[in-house]
Design a protein around this motif. Structure first.
Motif, PDB file in Angstrom:
ATOM      1  N   UNK B 462       0.812  -1.206   0.000  1.00  0.00           N
ATOM      2  CA  UNK B 462       0.000   0.000   0.000  1.00  0.00           C
ATOM      3  C   UNK B 462       0.853   1.267   0.000  1.00  0.00           C
ATOM      4  N   UNK B 463       1.873   1.271   0.836  1.00  0.00           N
ATOM      5  CA  UNK B 463       2.728   2.453   0.964  1.00  0.00           C
ATOM      6  C   UNK B 463       3.347   2.836  -0.377  1.00  0.00           C
ATOM      7  N   UNK B 464       3.865   1.830  -1.082  1.00  0.00           N
ATOM      8  CA  UNK B 464       4.533   2.081  -2.358  1.00  0.00           C
ATOM      9  C   UNK B 464       3.528   2.642  -3.364  1.00  0.00           C
ATOM     10  N   UNK B 465       2.301   2.074  -3.333  1.00  0.00           N
ATOM     11  CA  UNK B 465       1.232   2.525  -4.222  1.00  0.00           C
ATOM     12  C   UNK B 465       0.918   3.999  -3.969  1.00  0.00           C
ATOM     13  N   UNK B 466       0.759   4.361  -2.685  1.00  0.00           N
ATOM     14  CA  UNK B 466       0.420   5.740  -2.329  1.00  0.00           C
ATOM     15  C   UNK B 466       1.538   6.710  -2.736  1.00  0.00           C
ATOM     16  N   UNK B 467       2.780   6.264  -2.544  1.00  0.00           N
ATOM     17  CA  UNK B 467       3.903   7.126  -2.932  1.00  0.00           C
ATOM     18  C   UNK B 467       3.841   7.407  -4.433  1.00  0.00           C
ATOM     19  N   UNK B 468       3.502   6.368  -5.218  1.00  0.00           N
ATOM     20  CA  UNK B 468       3.469   6.552  -6.672  1.00  0.00           C
ATOM     21  C   UNK B 468       2.373   7.540  -7.076  1.00  0.00           C
ATOM     22  N   UNK B 470       1.827  10.130  -5.216  1.00  0.00           N
ATOM     23  CA  UNK B 470       2.246  11.393  -4.612  1.00  0.00           C
ATOM     24  C   UNK B 470       1.658  11.639  -3.234  1.00  0.00           C
ATOM     25  N   UNK B 471       0.959  10.622  -2.663  1.00  0.00           N
ATOM     26  CA  UNK B 471       0.347  10.828  -1.336  1.00  0.00           C
ATOM     27  C   UNK B 471       1.314  10.367  -0.253  1.00  0.00           C
ATOM     28  N   UNK B 472       2.328  11.184   0.018  1.00  0.00           N
ATOM     29  CA  UNK B 472       3.421  10.793   0.913  1.00  0.00           C
ATOM     30  C   UNK B 472       2.961  10.587   2.350  1.00  0.00           C
ATOM     31  N   UNK B 473       2.201  11.581   2.879  1.00  0.00           N
ATOM     32  CA  UNK B 473       1.779  11.479   4.284  1.00  0.00           C
ATOM     33  C   UNK B 473       0.917  10.243   4.511  1.00  0.00           C
ATOM     34  N   UNK B 474       0.009   9.981   3.568  1.00  0.00           N
ATOM     35  CA  UNK B 474      -0.863   8.812   3.687  1.00  0.00           C
ATOM     36  C   UNK B 474      -0.022   7.527   3.627  1.00  0.00           C
ATOM     37  N   UNK B 475       0.981   7.566   2.771  1.00  0.00           N
ATOM     38  CA  UNK B 475       1.856   6.392   2.630  1.00  0.00           C
ATOM     39  C   UNK B 475       2.571   6.093   3.955  1.00  0.00           C
ATOM     40  N   UNK B 490       9.840  -8.156   7.034  1.00  0.00           N
ATOM     41  CA  UNK B 490      11.001  -7.458   6.455  1.00  0.00           C
ATOM     42  C   UNK B 490      10.577  -6.478   5.367  1.00  0.00           C
ATOM     43  N   UNK B 491       9.621  -6.908   4.520  1.00  0.00           N
ATOM     44  CA  UNK B 491       9.229  -6.018   3.439  1.00  0.00           C
ATOM     45  C   UNK B 491       8.516  -4.772   3.954  1.00  0.00           C
ATOM     46  N   UNK B 492       7.710  -4.951   5.030  1.00  0.00           N
ATOM     47  CA  UNK B 492       7.056  -3.792   5.649  1.00  0.00           C
ATOM     48  C   UNK B 492       8.106  -2.815   6.180  1.00  0.00           C
ATOM     49  N   UNK B 493       9.107  -3.370   6.857  1.00  0.00           N
ATOM     50  CA  UNK B 493      10.146  -2.516   7.442  1.00  0.00           C
ATOM     51  C   UNK B 493      10.889  -1.739   6.354  1.00  0.00           C
ATOM     52  N   UNK B 494      11.210  -2.443   5.261  1.00  0.00           N
ATOM     53  CA  UNK B 494      11.916  -1.783   4.167  1.00  0.00           C
ATOM     54  C   UNK B 494      11.017  -0.746   3.495  1.00  0.00           C
ATOM     55  N   UNK B 495       9.735  -1.095   3.331  1.00  0.00           N
ATOM     56  CA  UNK B 495       8.823  -0.160   2.673  1.00  0.00           C
ATOM     57  C   UNK B 495       8.560   1.085   3.521  1.00  0.00           C
ATOM     58  N   UNK B 496       8.496   0.899   4.854  1.00  0.00           N
ATOM     59  CA  UNK B 496       8.340   2.071   5.724  1.00  0.00           C
ATOM     60  C   UNK B 496       9.528   3.011   5.528  1.00  0.00           C
ATOM     61  N   UNK B 497      10.736   2.421   5.529  1.00  0.00           N
ATOM     62  CA  UNK B 497      11.923   3.246   5.320  1.00  0.00           C
ATOM     63  C   UNK B 497      11.854   3.932   3.957  1.00  0.00           C
ATOM     64  N   UNK B 498      11.390   3.188   2.962  1.00  0.00           N
ATOM     65  CA  UNK B 498      11.305   3.727   1.602  1.00  0.00           C
ATOM     66  C   UNK B 498      10.379   4.943   1.534  1.00  0.00           C
ATOM     67  N   UNK B 499       9.176   4.837   2.120  1.00  0.00           N
ATOM     68  CA  UNK B 499       8.250   5.967   2.027  1.00  0.00           C
ATOM     69  C   UNK B 499       8.756   7.158   2.842  1.00  0.00           C
ATOM     70  N   UNK B 501      11.916   7.924   3.334  1.00  0.00           N
ATOM     71  CA  UNK B 501      13.007   8.539   2.571  1.00  0.00           C
ATOM     72  C   UNK B 501      12.446   9.313   1.377  1.00  0.00           C
ATOM     73  N   UNK B 502      11.436   8.710   0.707  1.00  0.00           N
ATOM     74  CA  UNK B 502      10.815   9.400  -0.432  1.00  0.00           C
ATOM     75  C   UNK B 502      10.224  10.743   0.020  1.00  0.00           C
ATOM     76  N   UNK B 503       9.601  10.724   1.212  1.00  0.00           N
ATOM     77  CA  UNK B 503       9.027  11.963   1.750  1.00  0.00           C
ATOM     78  C   UNK B 503      10.131  12.975   2.061  1.00  0.00           C
ATOM     79  N   UNK B 504      11.196  12.486   2.685  1.00  0.00           N
ATOM     80  CA  UNK B 504      12.285  13.386   3.097  1.00  0.00           C
ATOM     81  C   UNK B 504      13.015  13.977   1.900  1.00  0.00           C
ATOM     82  N   UNK B 505      13.042  13.230   0.802  1.00  0.00           N
ATOM     83  CA  UNK B 505      13.716  13.752  -0.400  1.00  0.00           C
ATOM     84  C   UNK B 505      12.964  14.950  -0.972  1.00  0.00           C
TER      85      UNK B 505
END
Lengths: 250, 548
Positions: B462-468, B470-475, B490-499, B501-505
């Motif tokens: 879900x997080x990756x979908x929302x980021x795509x 542009x809904x960063x906060x929701x992600x 593990x994938x949840x943990x990595x995806x949380x970090x991903x969203x 980082x995407x937000x912080x960028x």
């Protein structure tokens, strides 16, 4: 491989090796009994060699007779040790538990180190040893097994050479060819005619058990790559016009 | 090109300032080794001796050694391998320490033990001075060549380590084979499976190398192509009957395919090759237990427990397995005795709870329902308190007891959480299904597992979908929520970090969010070390501008 493991098992088990469970317990225990005794003897010989090396280090090399005798004794102890290792290895190969471990080895370094181990003995017999190998030549083989094979051939050459031995390594048609050549009178005709794989076995009169050649041939065949496997050959002639022991590895 | 054999091989390595430790139970052998090392140039004042494994550990604790010469067979107590394992495990020896193991004969363990606990070289007795000298030199040269690569690996900086391998491969022919192998391992560890596969196939065209085939099989297993992996490994084992790693991988493959019969016979062969591995004996016990072969299971578990006695790598699994075997044999007293020993040897809270769950099942099996219920009660109270659980085995043990004592809801909740935490772990999902089968809930259970698995997959993505979109906060909210539900996924943990980082960028950097991303990444790496995405995300995180 089947033929090989049968032969090896027959070394230890009078009934001939069987992989299945039909082997009678008494012959099975005979095989492991021999193997464990060999193992135990090896430990004793190790201690013996350790002691001899120590005595040798302390011995007065000026006293030439004693020194030479010690060198010879040490050599004989090492010969017993390498025979025991060969027996144990053949047993393990038959049982499919030998940890075959080919690695990429610098061939020149490898030969130098073998020569170093025999340095004292060569010196005391007045034999010159030359190594001809390209320092950039690397090959895959099981270092312990091949040093057993070459050590064996070297020992043999020391017995029959006049005064010179050459260790030659080169790549030949995609195979590594290791040659141990001497300037003695060469192998007798019957040995050249007989294929190494069909050794006639123990020759008590001649003092040769055939173990060394048998071991060498088994080790050579264990090395394989893309359908090719290693081989051992005996020849007369070579660069020193004497006996040549040839090991080819894929 | 002609070398004079009488001239000793000149060591370019000076060992006169090196700290040396000799470990052997025989006084005579210790002196032999000392004499040899002295002739190799060691300073006698810098040579220490130890007559047993525990003496050796004491010495290693006290000082830092450069060279260790260790006999494998040390009599009663720890053997040489166990001393090495403990030294490495506790960080008593540095990366540059040369560890040489002396053995009476070559064994399969000597060839393929666990790589991180391998000595630098094996020497066969009797050890000749010339051989030791040349081996020391060889190992020393190799250490020099690999030092920066090992250091990069230790810092988990795989891209750097791979670059270093490439660099060295262009000029170092002597170590080329080992460098290629290390590079393949590194590509695999950093999740670059396609590149690893390509390199391995190239290597295999040159030469039939068993390790390269095993590495290819590892990639196939990771991609869940078990059929192909099985074929490749069976062929490798047939041609190289003493190659342990291929046996271990074949067992792993067969277990994933639920072929326990096959796994059992491969394990039996592996144990014959290497009878002294704590882990392998434990696996054999587990597979035998699964197949109802209690006699073999008991033998294997007992052996594993005995071997583990002196090992820093021992685990609770063999004790638990042995207790289960006794319980199956209606010998509750022996089972309790083993669990008591286990509690004494492993004194941690997590293990105590696991033991308690097993104990509850032993009571249940021998008809003491009252005791079983009491324990289930106690466990269910501990459950609400400690939320994050990294040990799925423990959750499974608890679920079994909850099922047996009528706490079906609790068991189901626990199992659903495990499914969500590891929705892609086939072996675990099979085990969870088995718990349902044992509770006569096969059909219902299979459905529950499948729904939980699908829910988890949706939440994971879900997080990756929302980021795509542009809904960063929701992600971020979605992935935080997912982490609550699946704290060790593990994938949840990595995806949380991903969203994050995407937000912080896109937005101003704040130290709180950076901390959260880092924490999530490290948790993922602790659970599943060296994921490709971990390496990439860590890199991206480090490149963010510092918080204002």
């Amino acid at each position: 491989m089947n033929d090989l493991s049968n032969k090896i098992n027959s070394l230890f088990e009078p009934r001939g090796g069987n992989d299945d469970e039909t082997t009678v317990p008494s012959s099975l225990s005979m095989g492991s009994f021999l193997a464990s005794s060999v193992h135990d003897m090896k430990n004793s010989v190790s201690m013996l060699i350790g002691g001899l090396e120590k005595t040798l280090a302390m011995a007065d090399s000026e006293n030439l007779t004693t020194y030479a005798e010690l060198v010879q004794m040490n050599h004989e102890a090492k010969r017993i040790n390498s025979n025991l290792i060969q027996l144990l290895t053949l047993y393990k190969l038959g049982q499919k538990i030998y940890p075959f471990d080919p690695q990429s080895i610098g061939v020149e370094d490898f030969l130098n180190s073998l020569a170093g181990q025999n340095g004292e003995l060569l010196k005391s017999h007045g034999i010159a040893l030359e190594i001809h190998a390209d320092p950039a030549l690397y090959w895959y083989f099981d270092e312990d097994l091949i040093s057993g094979v070459i050590g064996n051939a070297l020992n043999n050459a020391m017995r029959y050479t006049r005064d010179c031995i050459r260790l030659i390594a080169k790549e030949n048609k995609g195979m590594l060819e290791l040659r141990i050549e001497d300037n003695g009178s060469g192998y007798p005709a019957f040995m050249l005619q007989e294929s190494v794989d069909n050794m006639r076995g123990v020759d008590f009169q001649g003092g040769s058990t055939g173990l060394g050649l048998y071991f060498s041939s088994a080790v050579a065949r264990l090395h394989h790559n893309h359908g090719r496997c290693g081989a051992v050959m005996l020849e007369n002639g070579g660069s020193l016009d004497g006996g040549c022991f040839v090991l080819q590895l894929p | 090109m002609i070398t004079d054999p009488l001239k000793p091989i000149e060591p370019e390595m000076d060992i006169s300032d090196k700290m040396v430790l000799i470990i052997d139970d025989y006084q005579a052998m210790r002196s032999v080794f000392r004499d040899i090392l002295r002739s190799c140039g060691a300073d006698v004042r810098k040579i220490s001796m130890a007559a047993s494994g525990s003496e050796a550990i004491a010495s290693l604790n006290k000082s830092q050694f450069d060279i260790v010469l260790c006999d494998f067979n040390l009599g009663p107590g720890k053997n040489g391998q166990q001393v090495l394992e403990e030294a490495k495990f506790k960080g008593l020896v540095g990366l540059d320490c040369i560890w040489i193991m002396v053995t009476a004969e070559k064994t399969a363990d000597a060839v393929t033990g666990a790589a991180e606990y391998q000595p630098d070289a094996y020497l066969l007795k009797p050890v000749a001075e010339a051989v030791l000298n040349s081996r020391l030199l060889k190992v020393w040269k190799k250490k020099q060549a690999f030092m920066d690569i090992y250091q990069a690996m230790k810092q988990l900086n795989y891209p750097k380590a791979i670059n270093l391998c490439d660099e060295r491969l262009t000029k170092d022919k002597a170590n080329a084979a080992e460098l290629l192998r290390t590079k393949c391992d590194l590509l695999f560890a950093s999740g670059e499976l396609d590149r690893a596969k390509e390199l391995l196939e190239k290597i295999l065209i040159e030469r039939d190398l068993p390790w390269a085939k095993a590495s290819l099989a590892k990639i196939l297993i990771k991609n869940k192509k078990y059929d192909v992996a099985r074929l490749l490994l069976e062929e490798t084992v047939a041609v190289n009957p003493s190659f342990l790693e291929a046996h271990d991988l074949l067992v792993e493959t067969l277990q994933a395919m639920s072929d326990f019969d096959g796994a059992n016979s491969v394990l039996e062969r592996a144990v014959k090759l290497s009878p002294n591995s704590v882990a392998r004996q434990k696996s054999l016990g587990e597979v035998s237990l699964k197949m109802g072969n209690l006699e073999e299971a008991e033998r294997a578990f007992k052996k594993s427990v005995a071997l583990g006695e002196n090992s820093v790598l021992k685990t609770e699994g063999a004790y638990i397995g042995l207790a289960k075997v006794y319980s199956e044999n209606d010998n509750a007293d022996e089972a309790f005795k083993v669990l008591g020993q286990l509690n004494k040897s492993f004194d941690t809270k997590a293990i105590r709870l696991k033991v308690l769950a097993v104990e509850g099942m032993v009571y249940h099996k021998c008809g003491n329902e009252e005791k079983a219920k009491l324990i289930a009660e106690e466990l269910s109270q501990s459950l609400s308190k400690d939320h994050v659980d990294h040990d799925s085995e423990k959750s499974l043990e608890m679920a079994r007891l909850f099922m047996a004592t009528g706490h079906t809801e609790k068991a189901v909740a626990l199992l659903q959480r495990e499914v969500k935490n590891s929705p892609e772990n086939i072996v675990l999902l099979n085990e969870i299904n088995e718990v349902f089968v044992a509770a006569e809930m096969a059909e219902e259970g299979a459905k529950l597992v499948e729904t939980s698995r699908q829910e988890a997959m949706e939440m994971m993505n879900l997080g990756v979908l929302l980021v795509s979109k542009g809904q960063y906060k929701e992600a971020i909210d979605a992935m935080r929520n997912a982490r609550e539900v699946m704290p060790t996924n593990v994938r949840v943990l990595l995806n949380l970090a991903y969203v994050l980082i995407a937000y912080l960028q896109k937005n101003e950097t704040t130290s709180g969010l950076i901390r959260e991303a880092r924490d999530s990444l490290l948790a993922a790496n602790a659970r599943s070390p060296g994921e490709a995405r971990f390496v990439r995300l860590m890199d991206a995180l480090n490149k963010l501008p510092p918080p204002i």
